[in-house]
Design a protein around this motif. Structure first.
Motif, PDB file in Angstrom:
ATOM      1  N   ASP A 228       0.824  -1.214   0.000  1.00  0.00           N
ATOM      2  CA  ASP A 228       0.000   0.000   0.000  1.00  0.00           C
ATOM      3  C   ASP A 228       0.855   1.261   0.000  1.00  0.00           C
ATOM      4  N   LEU A 229       1.880   1.287   0.848  1.00  0.00           N
ATOM      5  CA  LEU A 229       2.683   2.507   0.961  1.00  0.00           C
ATOM      6  C   LEU A 229       3.577   2.718  -0.250  1.00  0.00           C
ATOM      7  N   ALA A 230       3.934   1.621  -0.924  1.00  0.00           N
ATOM      8  CA  ALA A 230       4.903   1.712  -2.021  1.00  0.00           C
ATOM      9  C   ALA A 230       4.255   1.887  -3.390  1.00  0.00           C
ATOM     10  N   ALA A 231       3.040   1.388  -3.556  1.00  0.00           N
ATOM     11  CA  ALA A 231       2.404   1.373  -4.862  1.00  0.00           C
ATOM     12  C   ALA A 231       2.009   2.778  -5.304  1.00  0.00           C
ATOM     13  N   GLY A 232       2.002   2.970  -6.610  1.00  0.00           N
ATOM     14  CA  GLY A 232       1.515   4.240  -7.129  1.00  0.00           C
ATOM     15  C   GLY A 232       2.284   4.717  -8.341  1.00  0.00           C
ATOM     16  N   TYR A 233       1.579   5.386  -9.214  1.00  0.00           N
ATOM     17  CA  TYR A 233       2.143   5.933 -10.440  1.00  0.00           C
ATOM     18  C   TYR A 233       2.996   7.161 -10.151  1.00  0.00           C
ATOM     19  N   ARG A 234       4.087   7.272 -10.876  1.00  0.00           N
ATOM     20  CA  ARG A 234       4.885   8.487 -10.899  1.00  0.00           C
ATOM     21  C   ARG A 234       4.930   8.985 -12.342  1.00  0.00           C
ATOM     22  N   PRO A 235       4.888  10.294 -12.564  1.00  0.00           N
ATOM     23  CA  PRO A 235       4.876  10.813 -13.934  1.00  0.00           C
ATOM     24  C   PRO A 235       5.996  10.220 -14.779  1.00  0.00           C
ATOM     25  N   GLY A 236       5.614   9.708 -15.928  1.00  0.00           N
ATOM     26  CA  GLY A 236       6.583   9.129 -16.840  1.00  0.00           C
ATOM     27  C   GLY A 236       6.733   7.630 -16.742  1.00  0.00           C
TER      28      GLY A 236
END
Length: 483
Positions: A228-236
């Motif tokens: 949960d804490l690590a997941a996620g989109y970053r631009p690019g």
């Protein structure tokens, strides 16, 4: 009993709970972990870079009020740079020139924002290129279950540190099984998320989309909360998997639907034999899954046993190693001498230098076709696949140094790198052991984006066959060695 001993058996969620309740302070947790590292790590050699003074300063300061506030963690010396900290990637050359990271990775930032306190970095094989953690730069990491055995690689130092109770959780990376194999060897839960679930920003993936960040844990709830804490989109970001329906912590607490599960149980893969003890653990795991109400049948994607796979995989990834040598030469300001890199790296480099641009393009086409052939099995109605993680238990240290060690380091990859190629999530669950007590993991693979099913099944298995109380005999071994 000291806090160091009281907290050694607690997972990261439990340790964070002690901080939230005021029973311990972040400083006390960090001091306890440092005490364990100083006492036990000389035996296993898992922690190769230490930032204890800075960690104590951070623990005493205004830590972010995240879900793991005050909990100690170790980062792998590969894949999660921290600005101003050493970044050696298991390389004697990078160690000698004192290479340091210029910026934090997105995952490093997420880990610190969650309240974790980073104590240092864990040992890795040079550039993560072999299935054992025995780099010339720092020496071998020893398996807490048997000090003459390998921890696997490339997250071998991370796995040893968690298995020995130095820290409750450690960060790892997986480019061909590098989280799952050490988890299996060391009796841990090791989850490789879907490609792109955890951003590799600000860098890209230099290994043709095969590298994934993740964690090694002792509990399912830690694995879910860390994701949960690590997941996620970053631009690019080049890969963006579908988001989960809820937080992974919430999903892991829900019972899965009745699952259709395939079983891959074969005596050998392309000529490499699978030990009968490994097969027995795999079958027992499948039987346990069936007893939980799921449908299990002997079925698997035939493409997984494609005799061409490992050759194509080497040819696809090896140009990345050739490019890595060019990066090394820029950092060193001169050509890399033969004795400044290990034989495995030179072997991979040599393959890469023989691959033409046209061959590389054909290999990419083959990869895409392979991915579709494998994924179509899940699209045909299956939810999960169960198999061994590796064809045998943790080998003795030096297993890959023998005359055929280079070849063996690839042939051993019977079950894991295929899902780095396809980008699917997979995990090693600590369900079994050999007759001599060496841990053996059960490999479970889901369709693209379905980490929720992996975590839900793992939670069922954790309840049906608890593993939290299984500890390596490291304390007694360390006492005997120091006597």
């Amino acid at each position: 009993m000291s806090i160091a001993r009281e907290t050694a058996g607690l997972d990261a969620t439990a340790q964070a709970g002690l901080v939230r309740s005021g029973e311990v302070t972040p400083t006390e947790l960090v001091e306890a972990a440092i005490e364990r590292i100083e006492s036990l790590d000389p035996t296993i050699n898992a922690v190769i870079q230490r930032r204890f003074e800075r960690a104590l300063d951070e623990a005493a300061g205004p830590l972010p009020d995240g879900p793991f506030r005050g909990v100690p963690i170790l980062l792998k010396d590969l894949g999660t740079p921290m600005a101003g900290e050493p970044s050696h990637l298991g390389s004697e050359l990078l160690k000698r020139i004192g290479n340091v990271a210029k910026e934090d990775s997105a995952l490093t930032t997420s880990i610190r924002e969650a309240g974790f306190v980073v104590l240092g970095r864990t040992n890795v094989p040079e550039f993560g290129l072999v299935c054992t953690t025995e780099p010339a730069a720092y020496g071998p990491t020893r398996n807490p279950w048997d000090l003459d055995r390998s921890t696997g690689g490339s997250s071998g130092g991370a796995a040893a540190a968690v298995a020995a109770g130095l820290v409750p959780i450690a960060q790892g990376t997986d480019g061909g099984g590098s989280i799952r194999m050490p988890a299996s060897h060391c009796g841990l839960l090791g989850l490789k998320p879907t490609r792109g679930r955890i951003s590799l920003a600000p860098a890209g993936d230099g290994m043709e989309g095969h590298t994934t960040n993740g964690f090694l844990t002792t509990s399912v709830r830690d694995a879910a909360a860390a994701l949960d804490l690590a997941a996620g989109y970053r631009p690019g970001d080049a890969f963006v998997p579908p988001p989960p329906a809820a937080s992974y912590a919430e999903l892991a607490g829900q019972a899965p639907p009745r699952l259709r599960v395939g079983l891959l149980d074969v005596p050998e893969v392309n000529g490499y034999p699978v030990d009968e003890e490994v097969r027995a653990v795999t079958r027992a795991g499948a039987q346990l899954i069936a007893s939980l109400g799921h449908e299990v049948e002997d079925a698997y994607p035939q493409a997984l046993l494609d005799a061409e796979y490992l050759r194509r995989w080497q040819e696809l990834l090896s140009p990345s190693v050739s490019a890595l040598f060019e990066d090394l030469e820029r950092l060193a300001g001169r050509p890399v001498a033969r004795d400044e890199a290990e034989e495995m790296a030179w072997w991979w480099r040599g393959i890469g230098e023989r691959i033409t641009a046209t061959q590389h393009r054909h290999n990419q086409d083959w990869r895409d076709d392979f991915t579709r052939r494998v994924a179509s099995w899940w699209a045909g109605g299956f939810d999960l696949l169960v198999s061994p993680v590796l064809p045998h238990a943790a080998p003795r240290l030096g297993f890959f140094d023998q005359p055929d060690g280079l070849r063996r380091s690839v042939d051993i990859l019977c079950f894991t790198p295929q899902f780095n190629t396809t980008g699917q999530p997979a995990m090693s669950v600590p369900l079994g052991a050999t007759a001599t007590g060496l841990p053996l993991g059960l490999h479970v693979v889901a369709a693209h984006g379905r980490e929720d099913l992996l975590l839900q099944l793992a939670a069922q298995l954790e309840q049906a066959a608890p593993w939290a109380d299984r500890r390596p005999p490291l304390h007694a071994t360390a006492e005997r060695m120091s006597a």
